[in-house]
Design an enzyme around this catalytic site. Structure first.
Site, PDB file in Angstrom:
ATOM      1  N   HIS A 186       0.830  -1.211   0.000  1.00  0.00           N
ATOM      2  CA  HIS A 186       0.000   0.000   0.000  1.00  0.00           C
ATOM      3  C   HIS A 186       0.866   1.264   0.000  1.00  0.00           C
ATOM      4  O   HIS A 186       0.444   2.313   0.491  1.00  0.00           O
ATOM      5  CB  HIS A 186      -0.948   0.028   1.206  1.00  0.00           C
ATOM      6  CG  HIS A 186      -1.835  -1.162   1.320  1.00  0.00           C
ATOM      7  ND1 HIS A 186      -3.065  -1.245   0.716  1.00  0.00           N
ATOM      8  CD2 HIS A 186      -1.648  -2.352   1.960  1.00  0.00           C
ATOM      9  CE1 HIS A 186      -3.620  -2.417   0.986  1.00  0.00           C
ATOM     10  NE2 HIS A 186      -2.773  -3.112   1.734  1.00  0.00           N
ATOM     11  N   SER A 316      17.269  16.774 -18.191  1.00  0.00           N
ATOM     12  CA  SER A 316      16.479  18.006 -18.204  1.00  0.00           C
ATOM     13  C   SER A 316      17.148  19.063 -19.055  1.00  0.00           C
ATOM     14  O   SER A 316      18.374  19.173 -19.085  1.00  0.00           O
ATOM     15  CB  SER A 316      16.295  18.527 -16.776  1.00  0.00           C
ATOM     16  OG  SER A 316      15.660  19.785 -16.778  1.00  0.00           O
ATOM     17  N   LYS A 322      20.527  16.885 -13.796  1.00  0.00           N
ATOM     18  CA  LYS A 322      19.412  15.978 -13.537  1.00  0.00           C
ATOM     19  C   LYS A 322      19.474  14.775 -14.486  1.00  0.00           C
ATOM     20  O   LYS A 322      19.683  14.919 -15.684  1.00  0.00           O
ATOM     21  CB  LYS A 322      18.089  16.716 -13.723  1.00  0.00           C
ATOM     22  CG  LYS A 322      16.868  15.972 -13.182  1.00  0.00           C
ATOM     23  CD  LYS A 322      15.651  16.907 -13.209  1.00  0.00           C
ATOM     24  CE  LYS A 322      14.468  16.297 -12.483  1.00  0.00           C
ATOM     25  NZ  LYS A 322      13.951  15.105 -13.151  1.00  0.00           N
ATOM     26  N   GLU A 329      10.620   4.840 -18.243  1.00  0.00           N
ATOM     27  CA  GLU A 329       9.534   5.596 -18.866  1.00  0.00           C
ATOM     28  C   GLU A 329       9.220   5.045 -20.253  1.00  0.00           C
ATOM     29  O   GLU A 329       8.052   4.948 -20.649  1.00  0.00           O
ATOM     30  CB  GLU A 329       9.915   7.071 -18.923  1.00  0.00           C
ATOM     31  CG  GLU A 329       9.992   7.711 -17.536  1.00  0.00           C
ATOM     32  CD  GLU A 329      10.689   9.060 -17.537  1.00  0.00           C
ATOM     33  OE1 GLU A 329      11.055   9.549 -18.637  1.00  0.00           O
ATOM     34  OE2 GLU A 329      10.883   9.625 -16.444  1.00  0.00           O
TER      35      GLU A 329
END
Length: 461
Positions: A186, A316, A322, A329
């Site tokens: 959860h 980025s 970054k 993805e």
């Protein structure tokens, strides 16, 4: 542009002189300028396997001369070599039976076969319908070519990629078997687990998908050939379907058989639906694996950061330094596309009216796309991400030691309610679990040390 004149039952039409297709292909090319999705070349190769086998079968049955058989076989082998790909220009969005693509293959085979006969000083000539398409209909040839293409692509592309990623996860599972971390359910802290155990869950997903894929692809071995127009086999010898399946098997190495019910084979594509259902299941598992990896690698300083993954490119255009989980993805987008394709395949397969389903090209297109996306996606994810997964043990240990769910090990000794009080007190007052347990008086320090052992909790049996 230099042209030549070809004709069909509609009359004459100009065709580019340097192209091998004929009148019906040219009409389709002009009548269906829809989208950019070309009929997959693998379907063309499936047709070439079929036309090759059909020529040999028709020769065996006394319906085709040896010279014509040899010429057609030669032309089909040229197609299968990849040398003639430019001569198959049609798009997916055409007649739902795939008639134009069937005729595209018939016309190209006929053209090349006639060149072969001319080179061999033969007086015979090959007609696209009367010879190349002899004993066949588009209604039984397209689903046959579809099954041949699908089976081959599953065998040669999808299954190797699946095994590759599965084996990498198995290596990580074994390598990280001694690392104990906090489990999560959860999205909340749970009892401890080994990092190797967590990865074993991912690996077993792929094991199960491999098994399901092996089962579902067996149904694709059934071929519609021999059913001709409506499943009755009109204009084909009773032995034609079995012979064609035999010769396709002989040339591909796969055990294809002629479907025992051709009426089903022409109007229903539930076998492809089942295959794609397995692809959807695989997509769902890959979605879960990729999401777990990117969550576990989140950070580097304000996320979970329990594992590191390879840094492949800047992440980025505005934030210097970054780096993003781009492979994860990519794989999740692949999974979403495959799930969408499954909806198309399922709905299109339900649309068989009377003796024929006329959604065959879109069923084929989406299923092949799913196979390629999954195969390429798994291979790329494996090579650029999975092989480089490494644990960040300092963070793993910190999360484990801070977790209040280690209190679960006290349940058998002091009961659920007292254990819950210890956890709540620790959380509310900012105490360690050990400090809270001792302050409540429910356990001594010695008992706590004896009972709270993460290494025992990950392997309680």
């Amino acid at each position: 542009m230099s042209v030549r004149i070809e004709h069909d039952t509609f009359g004459e039409i100009e065709v580019p002189a340097d192209k091998y297709w004929g009148a019906q292909t040219e009409r389709s090319k002009r009548n269906f300028p829809v989208g950019k999705e070309r009929m997959p070349i693998e379907v063309v190769y499936g047709f070439a396997q079929l036309k090759r086998a059909a020529a040999i079968a028709n020769f065996d049955l006394g319906k085709l001369s040896e010279a014509k058989k040899d010429a057609i076989v030669y032309a089909c082998d040229q197609i299968l070599s990849g040398e003639l790909d430019e001569h198959f220009p049609l798009v997916v969005w055409q007649t739902g039976s795939g008639t134009q693509s069937n005729m595209n293959v018939n016309e190209v085979v006929s053209y090349v076969a006639n060149m072969y006969l001319k080179d061999h000083q033969s007086d015979e000539s090959i007609h696209p319908n009367d010879d190349v398409n002899k004993s066949q209909s588009s209604n039984d040839t397209f689903p046959t070519a579809m099954h041949v293409a699908l089976y081959q692509e599953v065998e040669t592309k999808l299954e190797p990629a699946l095994k590759l990623l599965r084996n990498t996860l198995k290596e990580k599972e074994d390598k990280f078997d001694s690392i104990i971390k906090i489990g999560r359910t959860h999205l909340q802290d749970a009892t401890p687990i080994k990092l190797g155990q967590e990865i074993s869950g991912w690996r077993y997903m792929l094991d199960r998908c491999e098994t399901m894929l092996s089962e579902s692809k067996k149904h694709i071995l059934n071929l519609a050939i021999g059913g001709t127009a409506v499943g009755t086999g009109i204009n084909a010898h009773p032995e034609f379907g079995d012979k064609v399946a035999h010769y396709i098997s002989e040339n591909t190495g796969y055990p294809f058989v002629s479907s025992e019910n051709k009426f089903h084979a022409l109007t229903a594509h539930d076998e492809v639906v089942q295959l794609h259902g397995t692809l959807k299941a695989l997509a769902g598992d890959l979605m879960k694996i990729a999401n777990d990896v990117r969550w576990l690698a989140s950070g580097p300083r304000a996320g979970l950061a329990e594992i590191s993954i390879p840094e492949n490119e800047p992440g980025s255009s505005i934030m210097p330094g970054k780096v993003n989980p781009t492979q994860c993805e990519m794989l999740t987008m692949v999974a979403v596309q495959v799930m969408g394709n499954d909806t198309v395949v399922g709905f299109a397969s339900s649309q068989g009216n009377f003796e024929l389903n006329v959604y065959k090209p879109v069923i084929m297109h989406n299923t092949l796309q799913s196979i390629y996306l999954l195969a390429d996606g798994m291979e790329t994810f494996n090579n650029n991400c999975a092989v480089g997964i490494e644990p960040i043990e300092e963070n793993i240990d910190n999360y484990l030691n801070q977790s209040l769910m280690l209190v679960t090990a006290l349940n058998p000794h002091i009961g659920y309610e007292k254990a819950a009080q210890i956890a709540k007190k620790a959380h509310k007052e900012g105490l360690t679990l050990k400090e809270s347990a001792i302050q409540t008086g429910y356990v001594t320090e010695e008992q706590f040390e004896a009972w709270i052992k993460p290494e025992d909790m990950v392997d309680p049996h």
